[in-house]
Design an enzyme around this catalytic site. Structure first.
Site, mmCIF file in Angstrom:
data_model
loop_
_atom_site.group_PDB
_atom_site.id
_atom_site.type_symbol
_atom_site.label_atom_id
_atom_site.label_comp_id
_atom_site.label_asym_id
_atom_site.label_seq_id
_atom_site.Cartn_x
_atom_site.Cartn_y
_atom_site.Cartn_z
ATOM 1 N N GLU A 1 0.852 -1.180 0.000
ATOM 2 C CA GLU A 1 0.000 0.000 0.000
ATOM 3 C C GLU A 1 0.894 1.239 0.000
ATOM 4 O OE1 GLU A 1 -4.394 1.040 1.640
ATOM 5 O OE2 GLU A 1 -3.339 -0.655 2.463
ATOM 6 N N GLU B 1 -2.210 0.375 13.497
ATOM 7 C CA GLU B 1 -3.400 0.705 12.719
ATOM 8 C C GLU B 1 -4.676 0.414 13.523
ATOM 9 O OE1 GLU B 1 -3.731 -1.593 9.127
ATOM 10 O OE2 GLU B 1 -5.007 -0.070 8.193
#
Ligand code: BGC
Length: 706
Positions: A331, A593
């Site tokens: 990502e 996260e």
């Protein structure tokens, strides 16, 4: 305009990275020499065997179909009589572009002689090309490097069919550079019998190795951020990113570090290694954008200190030319939502003005004609971005924060029209006038209270979208007023949104985040009642945070603003899941996260989306600066031209202090408990106001004790 051409190899080298070489003589005396260079890809230049400059991953990542930065290097000292200029090229971020766009490089060496004459050496078909030792190089998948291979320059470069220089711009951002070197903290033999290096810190960068080996010997490593609950190496959360590191040795003692890709890691598993494993053979090299550190926080509480360290490392790991979500999995993108929630903390920790100016220019370049703003920038192809509240709104929030922290009005000027276009887009596309209904949003992304493993909780998207709509219109108005524009239409729109919001949601807020939205964005006429109801809800939920990306940055602020500072401290100091300190009990050295990236029983969050280096929840740093230490910018005198101090101490912490290095000098605020009372010490380089235990003060520059 460069006196040069875009060049690439004459044939498809497959995965192998090319080298371009130009040899030349100099007979005159050199006064100065400048190398201009950029790439469709990432490059590294060497002149007579010496690396030119220290920019890693140059030319950085911009909206490549709109702008490509050109770097300028003074190479006067590197020239000699007989010269060889070599350019190495890899894909870097460019692989995300259309397959038809071949990677290429363009360079011009401009030499001025002492007799007043000049000479230019530009890339063209006279440059020789070879297959380099870098047999494979990919942003996510890592490298294969064959040190035993000798490049043969036996073909000539070809001028790219797209030889236009229209997209070239001078370097705008901070260069990415080597910043720190970490030593091996421990060599672990895991229960599976694997050898794993622990650098003690989750980070972003590269691994440098030094070893004595024989030609053809193979070295290979795997990278990971955590060990699993049994203590074994784990990196399934990198998803498809292979993050390979394969090195084929030459003879003798050799040192190697890849520089045309990067890795996010704390642990390195040694998969094959021909020499004795000694800690000195390995160095983790931290790279990030070259930002100046400006913010410091320290307290008597070791866990809070570790939290602050994790926030800093989250920033170091993800401010790599653009603000990314994470540095390790497949990502590493410029997600707008992440950037906007963290920018205030980021701008106190480091001077990020130049960094954000450059990225916001890309945001501007990528905005659609109809005003829609993609969810991450730069974009990649082919992909249709989601146009999401709180993500796209970075277009207004980030410039405003640059104004507050740095006093920069150019950025407001530059972003004003794009903000208008964005607001008009919402106004045109919503299905309910004066609110934003009907969009597809990330909204309170990763909020708790949903099904385990799902990305969304119970907070209503339309509520978040409408609240952010109001906030962005309010920023538009403030920006417009500062720039002397007529914003009367938007003033009316703002009032309409506010009334519509109150009418629609009737202060009937179901989640922590729903309360927070109304309070933070002033969308209620009964703020105290809403804040009390939020506090009650939090108590009912066991004094636990439940918020995701949009609620988390503001929850402590709205609590302390309405008299619930005690509860805010309770949330901050909580050590059990879910909380900011919980990951520390699991060994975290960066911000995760997910609140439960590793669950209390040691289970790891599903691999579908689980990063251990994701700065978003590190946004709590701005409450630590702004409320605990009470250092605040003043909207009418931005950039810390004036400061407002409003520290709020808590009995559970013996002492606390923060410092910000501003353009006007060092701003500092600390407090400690002594003989049953709280003592405050404030240092301000400028005139300031202070609010301490309910009493207001006017302060001159200097040191003040209370
Ligand atoms: C990223 C996030 C991002 C999100 C969009 C994720 O994959 O890692 O941080 O903002 O997608 O909701």
């Amino acid at each position: 305009m460069l006196k040069a051409n875009w060049i690439h190899p004459s044939y498809n080298m497959g995965k192998v990275c090319p080298l371009f070489r130009k040899d030349f003589f100099i007979e005159n005396t050199v006064a100065s020499a400048t190398l201009y260079i950029t790439a469709r890809g990432v490059y590294e230049a060497t002149l007579n065997g010496t690396r030119v400059g220290d920019f890693i991953m140059a030319p950085g990542w911009t909206s490549y179909h709109n702008r490509i930065q050109v770097q300028t290097y003074d190479v006067t000292g590197l020239l000699q009589e007989e010269n060889s200029l070599v350019l190495a090229l890899a894909e870097g971020w460019f692989w995300r572009l259309k397959k038809s766009q071949l990677k290429a490089v363009i360079a011009q060496l401009h030499i001025s002689y002492t007799d007043g004459t000049t000479e230019d050496i530009g890339t063209d078909e006279s440059w020789l090309v070879a297959e380099s030792k870098l047999r494979f190089c990919h942003l996510y998948n890592g490298i294969i490097y064959d040190a035993s291979h000798s490049p043969v320059f036996d073909t000539q470069a070809v001028i790219a069919s797209d030889n236009s220089q229209d997209l070239l711009i001078p370097q705008q951002g901070e260069a990415v550079k080597e910043q720190e070197r970490l030593k091996v903290k421990e060599i672990i033999i895991t229960p599976k019998g694997e050898t794993v290096l622990d650098f003690g810190q989750n980070m972003t960068g590269c691994l440098e190795i030094t070893l004595d080996a024989k030609k053809g010997d193979e070295v290979s490593f795997s990278f990971g951020e955590i060990l699993d609950k049994d203590g074994n190496f784990y990196n399934a959360n990198y998803r498809s990113a292979k993050a390979m590191y394969k090195y084929i040795c030459k003879d003798g003692i050799q040192t190697f570090m890849p520089t045309l890709t990067f890795y996010g890691f704390r642990y390195v598993r040694i998969d094959s290694y021909p020499a004795r494993i000694v800690p000195e053979g390995f160095t983790a090299v931290v790279i990030h954008s070259d930002m100046r550190r400006t913010g410091y926080i320290e307290s008597s509480d070791p866990l809070l200190n570790q939290l602050f360290s994790n926030i800093l490392w989250g920033q170091k790991g993800n401010f790599l030319d653009i603000p990314t979500d994470c540095p390790q999995r497949d990502e590493r993108l410029g997600w707008m939502g992440d950037a906007q929630v963290f920018i205030r903390t980021a701008s106190y920790n480091y001077d990020v003005l130049k960094f954000f100016r450059k990225w916001l220019n890309d945001v501007k370049a990528e905005q659609y004609e109809n005003g829609a703003v993609p969810d991450f920038i730069p974009s990649i192809y082919p992909r249709k971005p989601r146009i999401s509240t709180a993500w796209a709104d970075a277009i207004a929030i980030c410039p405003w924060q640059c104004y507050l922290t740095y006093g920069d009005t150019d950025i407001l000027e530059s972003m004003f029209e794009p903000i208008i276009k964005w607001v008009d887009y919402i106004t045109k596309t919503t299905t309910k006038p004066n609110l934003w209904f009907g969009g597809k949003h990330y909204a309170d992304w990763l909020e708790l209270g949903g099904k385990y493993g799902k990305f969304k909780g119970p907070t209503r998207d339309d509520l978040v979208a409408s609240a952010y709509y109001a906030n962005t219109v309010s920023l538009l108005i403030k920006t417009g007023r500062l720039l002397g524009r007529d914003v009367s239409d938007y003033e009316a729109l703002y009032q309409n949104i506010r009334s519509a919001f109150i009418r629609e949601f009737r202060e009937d807020f179901r989640t922590q985040t729903e309360h927070i939205m109304a309070l933070q964005f002033d969308l209620t006429d009964k703020p105290q009642a809403v804040a009390d109801s939020l506090a009650e809800l939090i108590h009912k939920q066991g004094d636990m945070i439940q918020t995701g990306f949009v609620g988390t940055p503001y929850i402590l602020h709205v609590l302390s603003r309405y008299g619930h500072t005690d509860l805010a401290y309770t949330l901050l100091l909580r050590q059990e899941y879910p909380s900011w300190l919980y990951p520390i009990s699991k060994g975290a050295t960066t911000i995760w996260e997910h609140w439960d990236g590793i669950r209390p029983n040691g289970d790891i969050w599903p691999v579908s989306m689980n990063s251990y280096n994701h700065y978003a929840y590190g946004a709590v740093g701005d409450w630590m600066y702004g409320v605990m230490a009470g250092i605040n910018t003043v909207e009418a005198a931005p950039g810390f031209k004036k400061v407002h101090f409003a520290p709020i101490a808590d009995d559970r912490i013996d002492w606390f202090g923060a410092e910000i290095e501003t353009a006007y000098g060092r701003v500092s605020s600390r407090w400690w408990h002594e003989n049953g009372r709280v003592h405050y010490e404030i240092i301000t380089p400028v005139e300031a106001t202070a609010l301490i235990e309910g009493k207001a003060y006017k302060l001159n520059a200097g040191k003040h004790c209370f």
